[in-house]
Design a protein around this motif. Structure first.
Motif, PDB file in Angstrom:
ATOM      1  N   ALA A 175      45.579  55.905  49.358  1.00 14.35           N
ATOM      2  CA  ALA A 175      45.628  57.322  48.989  1.00 14.35           C
ATOM      3  C   ALA A 175      44.319  57.789  48.362  1.00 14.35           C
ATOM      4  O   ALA A 175      43.966  58.976  48.459  1.00 14.35           O
ATOM      5  CB  ALA A 175      46.789  57.567  48.030  1.00 14.35           C
ATOM      6  N   GLU A 184      49.258  61.926  57.838  1.00 14.68           N
ATOM      7  CA  GLU A 184      47.810  61.727  57.803  1.00 14.68           C
ATOM      8  C   GLU A 184      47.334  60.688  58.812  1.00 14.68           C
ATOM      9  O   GLU A 184      46.139  60.393  58.880  1.00 14.68           O
ATOM     10  CB  GLU A 184      47.374  61.288  56.390  1.00 14.68           C
ATOM     11  N   TRP A 215      53.013  54.422  56.007  1.00 20.71           N
ATOM     12  CA  TRP A 215      52.797  55.354  54.899  1.00 20.71           C
ATOM     13  C   TRP A 215      51.968  56.554  55.351  1.00 20.71           C
ATOM     14  O   TRP A 215      52.305  57.706  55.027  1.00 20.71           O
ATOM     15  CB  TRP A 215      52.113  54.643  53.739  1.00 20.71           C
ATOM     16  N   ARG A 218      54.168  58.910  57.330  1.00 17.94           N
ATOM     17  CA  ARG A 218      55.081  59.714  56.502  1.00 17.94           C
ATOM     18  C   ARG A 218      54.333  60.799  55.739  1.00 17.94           C
ATOM     19  O   ARG A 218      54.907  61.852  55.425  1.00 17.94           O
ATOM     20  CB  ARG A 218      55.838  58.802  55.537  1.00 17.94           C
ATOM     21  N   GLN A 219      53.055  60.556  55.446  1.00 15.99           N
ATOM     22  CA  GLN A 219      52.239  61.576  54.780  1.00 15.99           C
ATOM     23  C   GLN A 219      51.629  62.558  55.769  1.00 15.99           C
ATOM     24  O   GLN A 219      50.921  63.478  55.371  1.00 15.99           O
ATOM     25  CB  GLN A 219      51.111  60.896  53.994  1.00 15.99           C
TER      26      GLN A 219
END
Length: 279
Positions: free
Chosen positions: A56, A84, A78, A81-82
């Motif tokens: 992050a 990105e 991850w 889900r973001q």
């Protein structure tokens, strides 16, 4: 500045703790090669939460994962889900026993520490397809249902000699590679309903030994294997839905479920990975 990144982006090298414990020598070699060829920040997380925090805070650095399939899949999941994942370039140095790096092998990532690290520095960024499911998960290579069935792992299943169905073709009911055959359910078969782009490929009452799905050329490549039949039913589709009484499946060679229904949708060029050689 690395040869792989003419813009001068620095590297964030995230070393999975499992890799450090299992094969510290390979980790050391990969780290030395990367640090010798690019400006690299080394991150040594102690667990998944610290890994996510490091990713992050990556800034403009290219993420380089050192670890097994699970290490990469954790970061990819991850980022997905973001929302990105599409905009985040990734590179990977697989470290682990052969059974723990099958995704790397299927994607064409070198398995040796030196070769993989050099590919990070000298390779080419590729946009690859993936499968996104309705549980907010992703599949990079392939999956099969049920989880206990045996299936070769890889992103590309063997192509048949006859033409594939394309979802834009007319007359979808005639798309199967051979006529649908009814089977009486028998021991060892899965009670599954399989639908690809609205076309029924299998339903409860048919003896299905395995359903395999993989991301190929921007589509979901589907194989339905009825028990006792040599040739599977094959097609390509934008999405495929499998439903049944609490079935488990293996995605990227890891068990998932149980679920009663799951839909996978093909995402062309859904993520970016540095691979050896020219595009």
């Amino acid at each position: 500045m690395s040869a792989a990144d003419p813009t001068g982006r620095q590297l964030l090298v995230v070393i999975d703790p499992v890799a450090r414990r299992m094969d510290g020598e390979s980790v050391r070699i990969a780290r030395d090669v990367l640090c010798g060829g690019a400006a690299a920040k080394i991150c040594l997380p102690n667990g998944p939460q610290e890994t996510v925090r490091a990713v992050a805070r990556r800034g403009r650095r290219r993420i380089v994962m050192i670890g097994d399939d699970r290490a990469l899949l954790r970061v990819v999941g991850w980022l997905h889900r973001q929302r990105e994942l599409d905009g985040t370039p990734l590179a990977w140095v697989p470290v682990g026993p052969p059974e723990a790096v099958s995704v790397a092998r299927a994607l064409g990532v070198p398995l040796g520490a030196v070769a993989a690290a050099r590919a990070v520095l000298e390779g080419t960024e590729r946009r690859l397809g993936l499968l996104a499911d309705d549980g907010d998960g992703v599949v990079l290579g392939g999956l099969w249902v049920p989880a206990g069935s045996s299936a070769p792992y890889g992103p590309a299943l063997p192509a048949p000699a006859r033409p594939w169905w394309r979802p834009t073709a007319r007359g979808a009911l005639a798309l199967l590679s051979r006529p649908t055959v009814r089977y009486r359910a028998r021991t060892g078969s899965a009670e599954l309903r399989v639908v690809a782009d609205g076309v029924l490929l299998a339903e409860p009452g048919q003896a299905v030994g395995r359903v395999a799905v993989s991301a190929v050329e921007g589509l979901a490549e589907v194989e339905v294997h009825p028990l006792g039949v040599e040739d599977p039913l094959r097609c390509r589709a934008r999405s495929v839905t499998v439903s049944g009484p609490g079935f488990r499946y293996r995605a990227d060679n890891h068990a998932r479920g149980p679920v009663r229904v799951r839909t996978w949708t093909a995402v062309p060029e859904g993520w970016r990975l540095v691979l050896p050689g020219a595009p």
